[in-house]
Design an enzyme around this catalytic site. Structure first.
Site: not given
Length: 239
Positions: A75-76, A100, A131-132, A135, A141
């Site tokens: 989890t970030t 990651n 990122h997508h 997010k 993170g």
């Protein structure tokens, strides 16, 4: 292996599919709507795997403290205080947190730690992450992880994007830039701009599957380890 899964997002669903395809057992799986059920479970799994949201931490922490179940978390978006709470669970069970779980990112972290001290006196450093569109946290993170490798003492001035008349770039600052769009699984680039030369380190994730494979590989290593807080560097490189 027997797992408890926390998080029903894309990562959680892919972890469940991959684990079951490998013959592992999912003893229970929770999302935000039924996470309170976790408090009713006993120590039924080898590892609890968390790919959810930071607000799930209190329920997860309560479960780990009560049962001593090893915890792997990807989890970030945790606050510094939440990260301290997570690390405190190492008093009750082996705990592995990573932003990651790809092997390539772990190696990139180590490489940056080695070269940044040599380059930073004469090179400007910028970091971009993509990122997508779904997010929610920025910087990622993984970007924060790379910043830790670049600036382990926290001495740099971090600049998150630039706008307007910002003046000349200051020596010792690190620019951090987040791009969001499409279905990008994750791309991170560290730029070193020097006098007359430029060096780049880039990690591209082709799909979420690499994170899932890495997380499940690490989850299999947690049972039987002494209580404490672990990271990929400790496990992969024996630190």
């Amino acid at each position: 292996m027997k797992y408890i899964l926390i998080g029903r997002g894309k990562m959680g669903r892919l972890i469940q599919e991959t684990a079951q395809a490998a013959g592992d057992e999912i003893e229970a799986a929770f999302g935000r709507e039924d996470l309170d059920r976790l408090g009713k479970l006993g120590p039924i799994a080898d590892v609890a795997i968390d790919f959810s949201r930071p607000e799930a931490l209190p329920e997860i922490a309560s479960y780990v403290r009560r049962t001593g179940t090893p915890l792997l978390s990807g989890t970030t978006g945790f606050t510094p205080d939440q990260l301290r709470q997570l690390e405190g669970l190492g008093n009750f069970a082996p705990v592995l947190w990573a932003a990651n779980f790809s092997l390539g990112m772990a190696v990139l972290y180590r490489a940056l730690r080695e070269v940044s001290g040599v380059l930073k006196p004469d090179f400007d450093v910028e970091l971009t992450e993509t990122h997508h569109s779904q997010k929610e946290d920025a910087p990622s993170g993984s970007a924060k992880l790379l910043l830790e490798a670049l600036d382990p003492r926290g001495e740099a001035r971090l600049v998150y994007g630039r706008e307007g008349n910002t003046g000349r770039r200051r020596k010792g600052e690190i620019g951090v830039h987040a791009l969001r769009g499409g279905t990008v699984a994750g791309t991170h680039t560290v730029h070193f701009f020097g006098p007359g030369e430029e060096l780049e380190f880039t990690h591209r994730a082709a799909s979420r599957q690499i994170f899932v494979n890495g997380a499940l590989h690490m989850a299999r290593l947690l049972p039987g380890k002494p209580k404490g807080v672990y990271d990929l560097q400790k496990i992969l490189f024996g630190e």
